[in-house]
Motif scaffolding. Structure first.
Motif, mmCIF file in Angstrom:
data_model
loop_
_atom_site.group_PDB
_atom_site.id
_atom_site.type_symbol
_atom_site.label_atom_id
_atom_site.label_comp_id
_atom_site.label_asym_id
_atom_site.label_seq_id
_atom_site.Cartn_x
_atom_site.Cartn_y
_atom_site.Cartn_z
ATOM 1 N N LEU A 1 19.531 12.134 -51.875
ATOM 2 C CA LEU A 1 19.164 10.767 -51.444
ATOM 3 C C LEU A 1 17.886 10.800 -50.889
ATOM 4 O O LEU A 1 16.772 10.288 -50.706
ATOM 5 C CB LEU A 1 19.972 10.132 -50.774
ATOM 6 N N ALA A 2 17.762 11.844 -49.706
ATOM 7 C CA ALA A 2 16.666 12.144 -49.035
ATOM 8 C C ALA A 2 15.054 12.685 -49.739
ATOM 9 O O ALA A 2 14.208 12.012 -49.961
ATOM 10 C CB ALA A 2 16.568 13.360 -48.209
ATOM 11 N N ALA A 3 15.483 13.368 -51.135
ATOM 12 C CA ALA A 3 14.430 13.712 -51.985
ATOM 13 C C ALA A 3 14.032 12.309 -52.731
ATOM 14 O O ALA A 3 12.747 12.212 -52.906
ATOM 15 C CB ALA A 3 15.053 14.507 -53.192
ATOM 16 N N LEU A 4 14.862 11.535 -53.071
ATOM 17 C CA LEU A 4 14.367 10.386 -53.639
ATOM 18 C C LEU A 4 13.769 9.354 -52.710
ATOM 19 O O LEU A 4 12.740 8.730 -53.062
ATOM 20 C CB LEU A 4 15.746 9.378 -54.321
ATOM 21 N N SER A 5 14.337 9.357 -51.626
ATOM 22 C CA SER A 5 13.563 8.550 -50.453
ATOM 23 C C SER A 5 11.854 9.160 -50.267
ATOM 24 O O SER A 5 10.978 8.426 -50.389
ATOM 25 C CB SER A 5 14.071 8.415 -49.150
ATOM 26 N N PHE A 6 11.927 10.502 -50.350
ATOM 27 C CA PHE A 6 10.650 11.092 -49.940
ATOM 28 C C PHE A 6 9.888 10.890 -51.336
ATOM 29 O O PHE A 6 8.615 10.437 -51.283
ATOM 30 C CB PHE A 6 10.845 12.569 -50.070
ATOM 31 N N ALA A 7 10.374 10.856 -52.455
ATOM 32 C CA ALA A 7 9.448 10.439 -53.820
ATOM 33 C C ALA A 7 9.032 9.179 -53.684
ATOM 34 O O ALA A 7 7.961 8.748 -54.228
ATOM 35 C CB ALA A 7 10.335 10.760 -54.991
ATOM 36 N N SER A 8 9.573 8.232 -53.268
ATOM 37 C CA SER A 8 9.191 6.757 -53.124
ATOM 38 C C SER A 8 8.261 6.733 -52.209
ATOM 39 O O SER A 8 7.237 5.940 -52.349
ATOM 40 C CB SER A 8 10.416 5.745 -52.998
ATOM 41 N N ILE A 9 8.326 7.423 -51.026
ATOM 42 C CA ILE A 9 7.301 7.512 -50.126
ATOM 43 C C ILE A 9 6.146 8.118 -50.558
ATOM 44 O O ILE A 9 5.042 7.588 -50.508
ATOM 45 C CB ILE A 9 7.741 8.176 -48.662
ATOM 46 N N LYS B 1 -4.568 15.593 -54.643
ATOM 47 C CA LYS B 1 -3.962 16.555 -55.485
ATOM 48 C C LYS B 1 -2.612 16.862 -55.248
ATOM 49 O O LYS B 1 -1.864 17.214 -56.018
ATOM 50 C CB LYS B 1 -4.962 17.569 -55.561
ATOM 51 N N SER B 2 -2.307 16.908 -53.875
ATOM 52 C CA SER B 2 -0.759 17.147 -53.443
ATOM 53 C C SER B 2 -0.711 16.471 -52.400
ATOM 54 O O SER B 2 -1.415 16.233 -51.471
ATOM 55 C CB SER B 2 -0.854 18.867 -53.411
ATOM 56 N N VAL B 3 0.680 16.194 -52.089
ATOM 57 C CA VAL B 3 1.168 15.187 -50.962
ATOM 58 C C VAL B 3 1.883 16.314 -50.011
ATOM 59 O O VAL B 3 3.042 16.833 -50.650
ATOM 60 C CB VAL B 3 1.844 14.192 -51.413
ATOM 61 N N VAL B 4 1.583 16.497 -48.837
ATOM 62 C CA VAL B 4 2.546 17.256 -47.910
ATOM 63 C C VAL B 4 2.948 15.940 -46.966
ATOM 64 O O VAL B 4 2.377 15.563 -46.121
ATOM 65 C CB VAL B 4 1.688 18.175 -47.083
ATOM 66 N N PRO B 5 4.506 16.155 -47.202
ATOM 67 C CA PRO B 5 5.053 15.036 -45.992
ATOM 68 C C PRO B 5 4.926 15.328 -44.690
ATOM 69 O O PRO B 5 4.856 16.741 -44.429
ATOM 70 C CB PRO B 5 6.375 15.134 -46.566
ATOM 71 N N THR B 6 4.875 14.450 -43.953
ATOM 72 C CA THR B 6 4.691 14.726 -42.406
ATOM 73 C C THR B 6 6.189 14.812 -41.760
ATOM 74 O O THR B 6 6.960 14.343 -42.666
ATOM 75 C CB THR B 6 4.115 13.583 -41.682
ATOM 76 N N ALA B 7 6.362 15.232 -40.672
ATOM 77 C CA ALA B 7 7.413 15.516 -40.436
ATOM 78 C C ALA B 7 8.470 14.033 -40.129
ATOM 79 O O ALA B 7 9.447 14.192 -40.299
ATOM 80 C CB ALA B 7 7.772 16.375 -39.014
ATOM 81 N N GLU B 8 7.598 13.080 -39.644
ATOM 82 C CA GLU B 8 8.059 11.725 -39.598
ATOM 83 C C GLU B 8 8.589 11.235 -40.752
ATOM 84 O O GLU B 8 9.783 10.516 -41.146
ATOM 85 C CB GLU B 8 7.213 10.807 -39.014
ATOM 86 N N GLN B 9 7.609 11.483 -42.189
ATOM 87 C CA GLN B 9 8.153 10.965 -43.361
ATOM 88 C C GLN B 9 9.560 11.729 -43.610
ATOM 89 O O GLN B 9 10.530 10.996 -44.224
ATOM 90 C CB GLN B 9 7.318 11.276 -44.439
ATOM 91 N N VAL B 10 9.608 13.017 -43.809
ATOM 92 C CA VAL B 10 10.902 13.610 -44.085
ATOM 93 C C VAL B 10 11.959 13.319 -42.848
ATOM 94 O O VAL B 10 13.261 13.020 -43.680
ATOM 95 C CB VAL B 10 10.728 15.168 -43.710
ATOM 96 N N ALA B 11 11.574 13.033 -41.947
ATOM 97 C CA ALA B 11 12.810 12.445 -40.888
ATOM 98 C C ALA B 11 13.409 11.367 -41.255
ATOM 99 O O ALA B 11 14.662 10.922 -41.297
ATOM 100 C CB ALA B 11 12.373 12.562 -39.433
ATOM 101 N N ALA B 12 12.413 10.254 -41.802
ATOM 102 C CA ALA B 12 12.834 8.865 -42.181
ATOM 103 C C ALA B 12 13.534 8.879 -43.399
ATOM 104 O O ALA B 12 14.538 8.282 -43.470
ATOM 105 C CB ALA B 12 11.402 8.100 -42.134
ATOM 106 N N ALA B 13 13.222 9.998 -44.298
ATOM 107 C CA ALA B 13 13.867 9.907 -45.592
ATOM 108 C C ALA B 13 15.328 10.600 -45.440
ATOM 109 O O ALA B 13 16.198 9.841 -46.000
ATOM 110 C CB ALA B 13 13.096 10.810 -46.448
ATOM 111 N N GLN B 14 15.479 11.413 -44.576
ATOM 112 C CA GLN B 14 16.976 11.990 -44.236
ATOM 113 C C GLN B 14 17.707 11.051 -43.410
ATOM 114 O O GLN B 14 18.923 10.606 -43.820
ATOM 115 C CB GLN B 14 16.659 13.309 -43.358
ATOM 116 N N ALA B 15 17.022 10.214 -42.747
ATOM 117 C CA ALA B 15 17.759 9.012 -41.863
ATOM 118 C C ALA B 15 18.457 8.139 -43.066
ATOM 119 O O ALA B 15 19.287 7.346 -42.557
ATOM 120 C CB ALA B 15 16.954 8.466 -40.748
#
Length: 173
Positions: A11-19, A28-42
């Protein structure tokens, strides 16, 4: 527990993918911020908690219909069973004719309310038989799909679809 962690991770990966898909696609590449990863996990954790809470409510609502009762099921295929529910999440089925694919046993079940007083109950028996049953407490109609291992059949599984009716009785104590 491992399955829950896998689900949360998915679910976190899917949320991250939508972000990421909402991000600038020219990069060319997207590196998630710590805030984005935390939001996806939450978000994934919140979804998991909400799903578990809904499932528990539906189990409790279903159990109110069957607590202390025996459901006598009669399928048009000739299969007949008495099903008792000794506690929330547990059922015991007993064949009342010579037709049965396995011996009677206690089974763990999952349930979902699919309509007002209509429930889908699913369980896997010790012998590997899978049952998905829809029971309508208004019309007293019941439908079930059973599948089991069988070499040579499509996907090495055989199946049967049942239609029938049921009556409700006080459970034998």
């Amino acid at each position: 527990m491992k399955m829950k962690k896998v689900l949360v991770t998915m679910l976190a990966a899917l949320s991250f993918a939508s972000i990421c898909s909402a991000a600038d696609t020219s990069a060319k590449s997207v590196v998630p911020t710590a805030e984005q990863v935390a939001a996806a996990q939450a978000a994934a954790e919140k979804s998991k908690i909400a799903t578990a809470a809904t499932a528990e409510k539906e189990k409790q609502a279903f159990f109110k219909h069957v607590e202390g009762k025996t459901i006598a099921v009669s399928y048009d295929s000739g299969f007949k069973f008495n099903i008792d529910y000794p506690e929330v999440g547990v059922l015991r089925w007993t064949p009342t004719t010579g037709l049965s694919l396995a011996p009677s046993d206690n089974e763990q079940y999952e349930v979902a309310e699919v309509g007002k007083d209509i429930y889908q109950i699913n369980w896997i028996e010790q012998k590997g038989i899978v049952i998905s049953q829809v029971i309508n407490f208004k019309t007293h109609k019941v439908f079930a799909y059973m599948t089991w291992n069988k070499e040579g059949e499509r996907g090495n599984r055989a199946s049967i679809f049942h239609r029938g009716t049921f009556t409700i009785h006080e459970a034998n104590k």
